[in-house]
Design an enzyme around this catalytic site. Structure first.
Site, PDB file in Angstrom:
ATOM      1  N   ARG A  23       0.831  -1.213   0.000  1.00 34.71           N
ATOM      2  CA  ARG A  23       0.000   0.000   0.000  1.00 34.71           C
ATOM      3  C   ARG A  23       0.862   1.259   0.000  1.00 34.71           C
ATOM      4  NH1 ARG A  23      -4.013  -1.767   4.664  1.00 34.71           N
ATOM      5  NH2 ARG A  23      -5.233  -3.371   3.602  1.00 34.71           N
ATOM      6  N   ARG A  27      -3.304   6.236   1.281  1.00 37.73           N
ATOM      7  CA  ARG A  27      -3.891   7.398   1.967  1.00 37.73           C
ATOM      8  C   ARG A  27      -2.950   8.097   2.930  1.00 37.73           C
ATOM      9  NH1 ARG A  27      -9.092   5.081   4.660  1.00 37.73           N
ATOM     10  NH2 ARG A  27      -7.817   3.179   4.679  1.00 37.73           N
ATOM     11  N   ARG A  36      -7.058  11.227  -5.434  1.00 35.67           N
ATOM     12  CA  ARG A  36      -8.301  10.490  -5.168  1.00 35.67           C
ATOM     13  C   ARG A  36      -9.501  11.433  -5.164  1.00 35.67           C
ATOM     14  NH1 ARG A  36     -12.604   9.437  -3.548  1.00 35.67           N
ATOM     15  NH2 ARG A  36     -13.341   7.795  -2.155  1.00 35.67           N
ATOM     16  N   ASP A  73      -6.996  -2.799  -7.202  1.00 38.14           N
ATOM     17  CA  ASP A  73      -7.669  -3.424  -6.072  1.00 38.14           C
ATOM     18  C   ASP A  73      -7.828  -4.902  -6.371  1.00 38.14           C
ATOM     19  OD1 ASP A  73     -10.358  -4.237  -4.491  1.00 38.14           O
ATOM     20  OD2 ASP A  73      -9.412  -2.536  -3.496  1.00 38.14           O
ATOM     21  N   TYR A 150     -14.746 -12.548  -0.206  1.00 39.71           N
ATOM     22  CA  TYR A 150     -15.555 -11.370  -0.533  1.00 39.71           C
ATOM     23  C   TYR A 150     -16.754 -11.745  -1.401  1.00 39.71           C
ATOM     24  CZ  TYR A 150     -11.810  -8.420   1.299  1.00 39.71           C
ATOM     25  OH  TYR A 150     -10.902  -7.806   2.126  1.00 39.71           O
TER      26      TYR A 150
END
Length: 355
Positions: A23, A27, A36, A73, A150
């Protein structure tokens, strides 16, 4: 080109231990948050090759990292299989059409990589061009088990009750789901390689929630299929495959036996133990606890030293966190980490070392 990373994955001598961070385009960087916001949504950012390229390159402008990783992703694959991915504010990913029945599984098809996932391949090609040989580019996918979590749960889960129930009560159905998902993962990684990815990582984020017996049946079995069937080339031109999982420390020896070139581990196993378990058959990637990055620079440097000492001398180590960097981390602390890895490892990975 800085090829430290690829050399380390081949267990060849390097001048210092290479480092990248899971990552690393994320963020914790203000420039990522600005891009973003400009994109309007996470999915728009991931599905716009120019913006995915922009955020992939952002950490490399700040830090002397040894690899770039495609910004995307893991859920792009089940999205392309028709499950209707969306991100609910404050709730994470959700699927409009989760997979719960035999009919749901029967409807699943391997996506057309260029039609359904062409935006990812376009991003890979663009990033590779923009990198211009500075560092290698890593492509990736979620593992079949993690994607299935998921797909069955319909999003994130605290206990994975639905998919575990399927594992116990309808194992044949779950295997059918995992087979088609594995076919899709192999095709996806192969397409990323063809588009320009120079290493490929599989993220088995939720393998660690399984008992050893279920892990071997529903996760490891399909990781081994990927390692055996994914076309990667031969010799020096071979594209390395890294199998990473949270909570996979108990299975390092079995993961090393799959034929993958490297195994990534989290911070719950000592690298010395992982090195012994793998028997020198694979490179190892890891494994600093991401929480260390919230500590003082002196603590970060000390903990980096402990990880390097745990691996010991000799090639075959890629430094990384044991999972993704968290959004609260000051970018300055990442700079301390990268500098400490390079400085403290200088000369340690130049010899043959021991397993």
């Amino acid at each position: 080109m800085n090829d430290r990373y690829l050399r380390a994955l081949r267990r060849e001598p390097v001048d210092c231990t290479p480092v990248w961070i899971m990552r690393q385009a994320g963020r914790y960087l203000p420039e990522y948050r600005a891009t973003r916001a400009r994109a309007g949504s996470f999915l728009a950012l991931a599905k716009t090759p120019e913006l995915a390229c922009e955020v992939t390159l952002q950490p490399l402008a700040r830090f002397p990292l040894d690899a770039a990783i495609l910004f995307s992703d893991i859920l792009t694959v089940p999205d392309a299989m028709g499950l209707g991915l969306h991100f609910a504010e404050g709730e994470g990913p959700r699927f409009a059409r989760p997979v719960r029945s035999a009919a749901d599984v029967a409807r699943l098809r391997v996506p057309d990589m260029h039609e359904d996932l062409g935006y990812v391949l376009d991003a890979v090609a663009l990033i590779r061009r923009e990198l211009d040989g500075r560092v290698p580019l890593i492509g990736f996918s979620g593992s079949p088990w993690t994607l299935a979590c998921y797909m069955v749960e319909g999003g994130g889960s605290a206990d994975f009750a639905r998919i575990k129930q399927m594992a116990y009560e309808a194992p044949d159905l779950l295997h059918r789901l995992l087979e088609v998902t594995t076919d899709a993962v192999i095709a996806y990684l192969a397409a990323q390689r063809e588009a320009g990815a120079q290493a490929l990582q599989v993220f088995d984020t939720w393998g660690g929630v399984l008992s050893p017996a279920l892990y071997r049946e529903f996760s490891l079995r399909y990781l081994a299929r990927i390692a055996a069937e994914l076309p990667r080339g031969e010799g020096a031109a071979r594209t390395p495959l890294i199998l990473f999982g949270k909570g996979n420390g108990r299975f390092v020896g079995e993961l090393a036996a799959t034929g993958a070139e490297a195994v990534g581990v989290d911070w719950t196993i000592d690298l010395a133990d992982a090195r012994r378990a793998s028997g020198g058959r694979v490179a190892l990637q890891g494994n600093l606890d991401p929480a260390v990055l919230a500590a003082s620079p002196a603590t970060i440097e000390a903990e980096v030293g402990k990880v390097l000492d745990s691996y010991g001398d000799g090639p075959g180590h890629v430094f990384n966190l044991g999972h993704g960097i968290t959004p609260d981390i000051p970018p300055e602390h990442v700079a301390v980490l990268v500098d400490a890895v390079h400085r403290l490892s200088a000369g340690r990975a130049s010899g043959a070392g021991g397993a």
